[in-house]
Design an enzyme around this catalytic site. Sequence first.
Site, short mmCIF file in Angstrom:
data_model
loop_
_atom_site.label_atom_id
_atom_site.label_comp_id
_atom_site.label_asym_id
_atom_site.label_seq_id
_atom_site.Cartn_x
_atom_site.Cartn_y
_atom_site.Cartn_z
CB SER A 187 -0.92 -0.01 1.23
OG SER A 187 -0.15 -0.03 2.41
CD GLU A 198 -6.72 6.08 -4.81
OE1 GLU A 198 -5.98 5.60 -3.94
OE2 GLU A 198 -7.02 7.29 -4.86
CG ASP A 212 -5.64 -6.03 0.44
OD1 ASP A 212 -4.70 -6.79 0.69
OD2 ASP A 212 -5.56 -4.79 0.49
CB ILE A 213 -10.47 -10.73 1.75
CG1 ILE A 213 -9.63 -12.01 1.75
CG2 ILE A 213 -11.97 -11.06 1.82
CD1 ILE A 213 -9.76 -12.82 3.02
CB CYS A 223 -11.99 24.02 13.39
SG CYS A 223 -13.46 23.09 13.88
N GLY A 258 -8.91 25.78 16.74
CA GLY A 258 -7.97 26.87 16.94
C GLY A 258 -8.67 28.17 17.30
NE ARG A 304 -20.11 15.57 17.34
CZ ARG A 304 -20.95 14.91 16.55
NH1 ARG A 304 -22.17 15.38 16.36
NH2 ARG A 304 -20.59 13.78 15.96
CG HIS A 308 -11.97 22.63 8.90
ND1 HIS A 308 -10.83 22.25 9.58
CD2 HIS A 308 -13.02 22.32 9.70
CE1 HIS A 308 -11.17 21.72 10.75
NE2 HIS A 308 -12.49 21.75 10.84
CD GLU A 347 -8.26 23.12 7.03
OE1 GLU A 347 -8.62 22.22 7.80
OE2 GLU A 347 -8.51 24.34 7.22
#
Length: 579
Positions: free
Chosen positions: A23, A155, A162-163, A396, A398, A480, A527, A529
């Site tokens: 991975s 993707e 992997d199962i 947030c 912050g 929240r 947020h 960003e």
Amino acid sequence: MPALRKHPQTATKHLFVTGGVVSSLGKGLTGSSLGQLLTARGLQVTMQKLDPYLNVDPGTMNPFQHGEVFVTEDGAETDLDVGHYERFLDRNLSGSANVTTGQIYSSVIAKERRGEYLGDTVQVIPHITDEIKSRILAMAAPDEHGNRPDVVITEVGGTVGDIESLPFLEAARQVRHEVGRENCFFLHCSLVPYMAPSGELKTKPTQHSVAALRSIGIQPDALILRCDRDVPEALKNKIALMCDVDIDGVISTPDAPSIYDIPKVLHREELDAYVVRRLNLPFRDVDWTQWNDLLKRVHEPHETVRIALVGKYIDLSDAYLSVTEALRAGGFFHHAKVEMRWVASDDCELDSGAAAALADVDGVLIPGGFGIRGIEGKIGAISYARKRGLPVLGLCLGLQCIVIEAARSVGITGANSAEFDPATPDPVISTMADQRDAVAGAADLGGTMRLGAYPAVLEEDSIVARAYQATEVSERHRHRYEVNNAYRDRIAESGLRFSGTSPDGHLVEFVEYDAEQHPFLVGTQAHPELKSRPTRPHPLFAAFIGAALDYKAAERLPVEIPEQRSNGVELLQEPASRG
């Protein structure tokens, strides 16, 4: 003899990205970079991530296990790879861009309970795979402007073998059967390890990975060979022969200096040209104008600025992936390189600890998070920076820490958040009314926060309004808790200004100190960003990096910030040098 079924050549093309051997090979960045190249060739591209875990979404997962949760405009909590997609394609995606096993099984079981399967025995094939296919094919639907994508890049998470990934790979195989081979492309990422003792690159892991993929009915059209060095032509020819892939589809992708160099690496190997030929796509030459300007800013900075990220999850940088990318983009705006200083928030609880961690930085970023651990350290870092004129940006949680620190500075000594101390006498940060059931355990935690894009109104001539060059903005949220309006007036005595709110004025969205009191101490409940792009830096991050550069350039002693006592008498902080 019945006529052969024909597929329309104008159909949306589907490109699947799979991974083998190990991975973390960079499937998401590979798909994003290819999407950027196809977009630069004039094609409409959208992307999707299939995640094989049983969680409905990553919203309740530990950041140390999963990394950040990327929130889309419509409020979906998605995988961090969706952030890569948005940044490289420079377009907003929706919740449909992330599909998990948990979503698929929840939907199928709900349909079974409603009787939609007419008494069938519900099985992985066809019911689970049909549900997956419907999510994949739905990505080809027209967008809000009526434009249908030319290419959908999907993707498939996990590793071949992997199962958990098998139903998704089987669904992808069936999509190829339904849309036609001429409209489908499989791109397989594999590791070519270098064995130092023998000085050789080994192809056997890739051969076995492709054999595993072929055993479930998928023949890759191209291979991405991940390595720490270029794969020589002789080995590429060997892999092409043993894996039955055209030599033009064997792509060497050595480690790049920056993730923004990956499109150039793929283009040098002519992957984008191979894809458009194989899928019979209309195209033009790649327009490198914007990307070349970005790469110049990445590799030829005029100066360097050091930013401390004071966080709780710094042992896994992916927990703050969008934040670090937004900071770097803010640096690109100013032709500056941003050096990250990872600071554990616990280290800043005492002023001495904050001084040791922050004395030689040019700015402090306080990111989001949950829970009480490390909170006093975040507040300590803000206090240290406020008293010394060091630029601060709070996101947030912050913002909430900025508010708590300001409240304590004017004598509300018990100021805290209801999240950290439900019994606090002064909950300057309180639980939002519609979140109380979730916090009390009477409602689901997953998917119930205030999520997605919400508008805000900014005060004219505020620092944030000047940064945005607007007084009405929209940002994505995930929280929240909110500033308790009952304490606004008392907190304002500290000089903290509530410079942005929801349109009804109820929810505090932005706070700041006036520039005369502090050059740049700004917090947002949002947020931002998540909306930053490498080619279009977010204005708030650009302003923050600009303030940090000004702080560095001034080489001044920290400003004297008046500290308010509870009786209203000012107490000047002793100035201290940066070092």
